[in-house]
Design a protein around this motif. Structure first.
Motif, PDB file in Angstrom:
ATOM      1  N   SER A 128      -3.213  -0.621  -8.077  1.00  0.00           N
ATOM      2  CA  SER A 128      -4.586  -1.333  -7.599  1.00  0.00           C
ATOM      3  C   SER A 128      -4.186  -3.142  -8.087  1.00  0.00           C
ATOM      4  O   SER A 128      -3.106  -2.820  -8.951  1.00  0.00           O
ATOM      5  CB  SER A 128      -5.952  -0.995  -8.460  1.00  0.00           C
ATOM      6  N   PHE A 129      -5.245  -3.921  -7.924  1.00  0.00           N
ATOM      7  CA  PHE A 129      -4.979  -5.256  -8.177  1.00  0.00           C
ATOM      8  C   PHE A 129      -6.579  -5.887  -8.215  1.00  0.00           C
ATOM      9  O   PHE A 129      -7.152  -4.914  -7.716  1.00  0.00           O
ATOM     10  CB  PHE A 129      -3.955  -6.105  -7.016  1.00  0.00           C
ATOM     11  N   GLU A 130      -6.561  -6.186  -9.844  1.00  0.00           N
ATOM     12  CA  GLU A 130      -8.160  -7.442  -9.612  1.00  0.00           C
ATOM     13  C   GLU A 130      -7.679  -9.099  -9.494  1.00  0.00           C
ATOM     14  O   GLU A 130      -6.439  -9.118 -10.636  1.00  0.00           O
ATOM     15  CB  GLU A 130      -8.771  -6.794 -10.139  1.00  0.00           C
ATOM     16  N   LYS A 131      -8.503  -9.816  -9.300  1.00  0.00           N
ATOM     17  CA  LYS A 131      -8.411 -10.895  -8.669  1.00  0.00           C
ATOM     18  C   LYS A 131     -10.192 -11.534  -9.827  1.00  0.00           C
ATOM     19  O   LYS A 131     -11.249 -11.274  -9.318  1.00  0.00           O
ATOM     20  CB  LYS A 131      -8.108 -11.571  -7.574  1.00  0.00           C
ATOM     21  N   HIS A 132      -9.619 -12.989 -10.771  1.00  0.00           N
ATOM     22  CA  HIS A 132     -10.408 -12.831 -11.487  1.00  0.00           C
ATOM     23  C   HIS A 132     -10.025 -14.254 -11.649  1.00  0.00           C
ATOM     24  O   HIS A 132      -9.591 -15.217 -11.692  1.00  0.00           O
ATOM     25  CB  HIS A 132     -10.743 -12.732 -13.077  1.00  0.00           C
ATOM     26  N   SER A 133     -11.559 -15.483 -10.606  1.00  0.00           N
ATOM     27  CA  SER A 133     -11.391 -16.753 -10.967  1.00  0.00           C
ATOM     28  C   SER A 133     -12.019 -17.573 -12.169  1.00  0.00           C
ATOM     29  O   SER A 133     -13.452 -17.235 -11.817  1.00  0.00           O
ATOM     30  CB  SER A 133     -11.230 -17.311  -9.312  1.00  0.00           C
ATOM     31  N   LYS A 134     -12.186 -18.600 -11.843  1.00  0.00           N
ATOM     32  CA  LYS A 134     -13.501 -19.463 -12.553  1.00  0.00           C
ATOM     33  C   LYS A 134     -13.677 -20.704 -12.197  1.00  0.00           C
ATOM     34  O   LYS A 134     -11.231 -21.579 -12.368  1.00  0.00           O
ATOM     35  CB  LYS A 134     -13.378 -19.621 -14.116  1.00  0.00           C
ATOM     36  N   GLY A 135     -14.076 -22.147 -11.653  1.00  0.00           N
ATOM     37  CA  GLY A 135     -13.639 -23.357 -11.569  1.00  0.00           C
ATOM     38  C   GLY A 135     -13.736 -23.054 -10.443  1.00  0.00           C
ATOM     39  O   GLY A 135     -13.306 -22.501  -9.455  1.00  0.00           O
ATOM     40  N   VAL A 136     -12.589 -25.023 -10.423  1.00  0.00           N
ATOM     41  CA  VAL A 136     -11.966 -24.918  -8.940  1.00  0.00           C
ATOM     42  C   VAL A 136     -10.975 -25.494  -8.462  1.00  0.00           C
ATOM     43  O   VAL A 136     -10.022 -25.893  -9.706  1.00  0.00           O
ATOM     44  CB  VAL A 136     -13.064 -26.595  -8.354  1.00  0.00           C
ATOM     45  N   LEU A 137     -10.265 -24.537  -7.441  1.00  0.00           N
ATOM     46  CA  LEU A 137      -8.799 -23.620  -7.430  1.00  0.00           C
ATOM     47  C   LEU A 137      -8.619 -24.319  -5.540  1.00  0.00           C
ATOM     48  O   LEU A 137      -8.735 -22.931  -5.426  1.00  0.00           O
ATOM     49  CB  LEU A 137      -8.427 -22.628  -7.891  1.00  0.00           C
ATOM     50  N   PRO A 138      -8.492 -24.851  -5.611  1.00  0.00           N
ATOM     51  CA  PRO A 138      -7.664 -25.417  -3.949  1.00  0.00           C
ATOM     52  C   PRO A 138      -6.685 -24.077  -3.788  1.00  0.00           C
ATOM     53  O   PRO A 138      -5.537 -23.448  -4.499  1.00  0.00           O
ATOM     54  CB  PRO A 138      -6.782 -26.868  -4.134  1.00  0.00           C
ATOM     55  N   ARG A 139      -6.378 -23.607  -2.758  1.00  0.00           N
ATOM     56  CA  ARG A 139      -5.903 -22.281  -2.444  1.00  0.00           C
ATOM     57  C   ARG A 139      -4.666 -22.290  -1.776  1.00  0.00           C
ATOM     58  O   ARG A 139      -4.305 -21.589  -1.134  1.00  0.00           O
ATOM     59  CB  ARG A 139      -6.908 -20.822  -2.380  1.00  0.00           C
ATOM     60  N   ALA A 140      -4.796 -23.758  -0.387  1.00  0.00           N
ATOM     61  CA  ALA A 140      -4.504 -23.837   0.845  1.00  0.00           C
ATOM     62  C   ALA A 140      -4.319 -25.079   1.425  1.00  0.00           C
ATOM     63  O   ALA A 140      -4.562 -25.775   0.443  1.00  0.00           O
ATOM     64  CB  ALA A 140      -4.467 -22.918   1.521  1.00  0.00           C
ATOM     65  N   GLY A 141      -3.134 -25.589   1.814  1.00  0.00           N
ATOM     66  CA  GLY A 141      -2.314 -27.508   2.099  1.00  0.00           C
ATOM     67  C   GLY A 141      -1.818 -27.840   0.313  1.00  0.00           C
ATOM     68  O   GLY A 141      -1.734 -27.412   0.246  1.00  0.00           O
ATOM     69  N   TYR A 142      -1.955 -28.985   1.252  1.00  0.00           N
ATOM     70  CA  TYR A 142      -1.661 -30.074   0.320  1.00  0.00           C
ATOM     71  C   TYR A 142      -2.044 -30.122  -0.728  1.00  0.00           C
ATOM     72  O   TYR A 142      -1.626 -30.105  -1.535  1.00  0.00           O
ATOM     73  CB  TYR A 142      -1.012 -31.906   1.316  1.00  0.00           C
ATOM     74  N   GLN A 143      -3.619 -29.826  -1.165  1.00  0.00           N
ATOM     75  CA  GLN A 143      -3.749 -29.953  -2.763  1.00  0.00           C
ATOM     76  C   GLN A 143      -3.569 -29.151  -3.357  1.00  0.00           C
ATOM     77  O   GLN A 143      -3.162 -28.938  -4.267  1.00  0.00           O
ATOM     78  CB  GLN A 143      -5.437 -30.011  -1.721  1.00  0.00           C
ATOM     79  N   ALA A 144      -3.225 -28.122  -2.752  1.00  0.00           N
ATOM     80  CA  ALA A 144      -3.227 -26.716  -3.549  1.00  0.00           C
ATOM     81  C   ALA A 144      -1.531 -27.039  -3.956  1.00  0.00           C
ATOM     82  O   ALA A 144      -0.909 -26.806  -5.479  1.00  0.00           O
ATOM     83  CB  ALA A 144      -2.636 -25.321  -2.855  1.00  0.00           C
ATOM     84  N   GLY A 145      -0.727 -27.932  -3.208  1.00  0.00           N
ATOM     85  CA  GLY A 145       0.823 -28.062  -3.510  1.00  0.00           C
ATOM     86  C   GLY A 145       1.220 -28.986  -4.922  1.00  0.00           C
ATOM     87  O   GLY A 145       1.548 -28.542  -6.020  1.00  0.00           O
ATOM     88  N   VAL A 146       0.136 -29.874  -4.473  1.00  0.00           N
ATOM     89  CA  VAL A 146      -0.573 -30.576  -5.688  1.00  0.00           C
ATOM     90  C   VAL A 146      -0.523 -30.449  -7.278  1.00  0.00           C
ATOM     91  O   VAL A 146      -0.352 -30.867  -8.266  1.00  0.00           O
ATOM     92  CB  VAL A 146      -1.097 -32.337  -5.127  1.00  0.00           C
ATOM     93  N   ILE A 147      -2.157 -30.431  -7.554  1.00  0.00           N
ATOM     94  CA  ILE A 147      -2.472 -29.428  -8.412  1.00  0.00           C
ATOM     95  C   ILE A 147      -2.055 -28.496  -8.953  1.00  0.00           C
ATOM     96  O   ILE A 147      -2.786 -28.096 -10.313  1.00  0.00           O
ATOM     97  CB  ILE A 147      -4.197 -29.387  -7.901  1.00  0.00           C
ATOM     98  N   VAL A 148      -2.056 -27.080  -8.049  1.00  0.00           N
ATOM     99  CA  VAL A 148      -1.892 -25.836  -8.625  1.00  0.00           C
ATOM    100  C   VAL A 148      -0.693 -25.501  -8.686  1.00  0.00           C
ATOM    101  O   VAL A 148      -0.020 -26.069  -8.422  1.00  0.00           O
ATOM    102  CB  VAL A 148      -3.055 -25.029  -7.447  1.00  0.00           C
ATOM    103  N   SER A 149      -0.352 -24.802 -10.366  1.00  0.00           N
ATOM    104  CA  SER A 149       1.356 -24.598 -10.972  1.00  0.00           C
ATOM    105  C   SER A 149       1.095 -23.001 -11.442  1.00  0.00           C
ATOM    106  O   SER A 149       0.031 -22.338 -11.293  1.00  0.00           O
ATOM    107  CB  SER A 149       1.512 -25.316 -12.213  1.00  0.00           C
ATOM    108  N   PRO A 176      -7.148 -37.380  -3.892  1.00  0.00           N
ATOM    109  CA  PRO A 176      -8.427 -38.359  -4.092  1.00  0.00           C
ATOM    110  C   PRO A 176      -9.764 -37.499  -3.969  1.00  0.00           C
ATOM    111  O   PRO A 176     -10.998 -37.429  -4.132  1.00  0.00           O
ATOM    112  CB  PRO A 176      -8.405 -39.686  -2.999  1.00  0.00           C
ATOM    113  N   GLU A 177      -9.834 -36.208  -3.034  1.00  0.00           N
ATOM    114  CA  GLU A 177     -10.995 -35.547  -2.418  1.00  0.00           C
ATOM    115  C   GLU A 177     -11.257 -34.645  -3.561  1.00  0.00           C
ATOM    116  O   GLU A 177     -12.414 -34.296  -3.709  1.00  0.00           O
ATOM    117  CB  GLU A 177     -10.393 -34.485  -1.444  1.00  0.00           C
ATOM    118  N   PHE A 178     -10.089 -34.740  -4.706  1.00  0.00           N
ATOM    119  CA  PHE A 178     -10.849 -34.057  -6.132  1.00  0.00           C
ATOM    120  C   PHE A 178     -10.543 -35.218  -6.488  1.00  0.00           C
ATOM    121  O   PHE A 178     -10.800 -34.288  -8.827  1.00  0.00           O
ATOM    122  CB  PHE A 178      -9.905 -32.841  -6.156  1.00  0.00           C
TER     123      PHE A 178
END
Length: 243
Positions: A128-149, A176-178
């Motif tokens: 099985s699997f579980e996902k846990h998130s907290k805060g603001v996290l872009p998940r797709a698009g150009y923003q996710a590639g720049v901000i998220v590691s 700029p959006e964030f």
């Protein structure tokens, strides 16, 4: 990939994060990003010398020149946190407690957002699997590639193989959006370069100069965190209280 897998185990106690390889006319520059450079360098550069021989012989790197780069905030590096969380799971810590503790640690370090996905045989015979998130996290698009590691680690437990994936959004890499108000400048990374001619000048601090209250290796960090993780409240604890 093979080199990174080797370094994960060889210099695990130094808090290894990633390796950069650059080919030059005179040789190969290898940058090691770690949380504790002194462990990699060794006494009078002995660790660097041994590691240079392995890279040259086993991985066929021409004249490797190793530089050790200290990570100022390891809690914001997905690879470091994946390794720490996998060690907690290997020691038998409940996976939800480990997830909650890791989420809390990353957010307190100043992350914009974090997502932890854990999968495998968590509680029974079925995967099985579980996902846990907290805060603001872009998940797709150009923003996710720049901000998220992100990074992925695997750990063997008694139940089976468990995978851990951590994605961290950093405030320093905003677009700029964030844009955030009151944003502080990102700290500079301090690099410690050790070449063959400089090895004789590098020495580790004496025991009297090391603060005994601070952990010196990743194993000591894990032991300290284990005592704190026991106090973390999970959904199961809340459910028991409501009953």
């Amino acid at each position: 990939m093979l080199l990174k897998d080797y370094l994960r185990e060889a210099i695990k106690e130094s808090g290894f994060s990633e390796v950069d390889i650059q080919k030059t006319p005179t040789g190969t520059r290898v940058g090691l990003h770690v949380t504790r450079p002194g462990i990699v360098i060794g006494r009078k550069g002995s660790g660097i010398r041994d590691l240079t021989k392995v890279l040259e012989k086993d991985f066929a790197l021409k004249n490797p020149q190793i530089s050790v780069i200290e990570i100022p905030r390891p809690e914001l590096e997905p690879s470091v946190m994946c390794n720490r969380m996998s060690q907690h799971l290997a020691r038998g810590t409940a996976f939800r407690r480990a997830v909650m503790w890791t989420l809390q640690t990353i957010m307190e370090a100043g992350a914009m957002g974090v997502q932890i996905t854990i999968s495998g045989k968590l509680r029974g015979e079925r995967s099985s699997f579980e996902k846990h998130s907290k805060g603001v996290l872009p998940r797709a698009g150009y923003q996710a590639g720049v901000i998220v590691s992100e990074d992925i680690a695997h750990v063997e437990t008694k139940m089976g193989l468990i995978g851990v994936r951590i994605r961290i959004a950093k405030k320093e890499k905003y677009i700029p959006e964030f844009e955030l108000k009151g944003r502080k400048a990102a700290p500079k990374v301090v690099a410690v370069s050790v070449e063959e001619k400089e090895i004789t000048e590098v020495e580790i601090l004496d025991e009297s100069q090391i603060d005994p209250t601070k952990p010196r290796t990743e194993s000591e960090v894990i032991e300290i965190e284990e005592k704190l993780i026991e106090k973390v409240e999970t959904f199961e604890d809340v459910e028991e209280e409501l009953k």
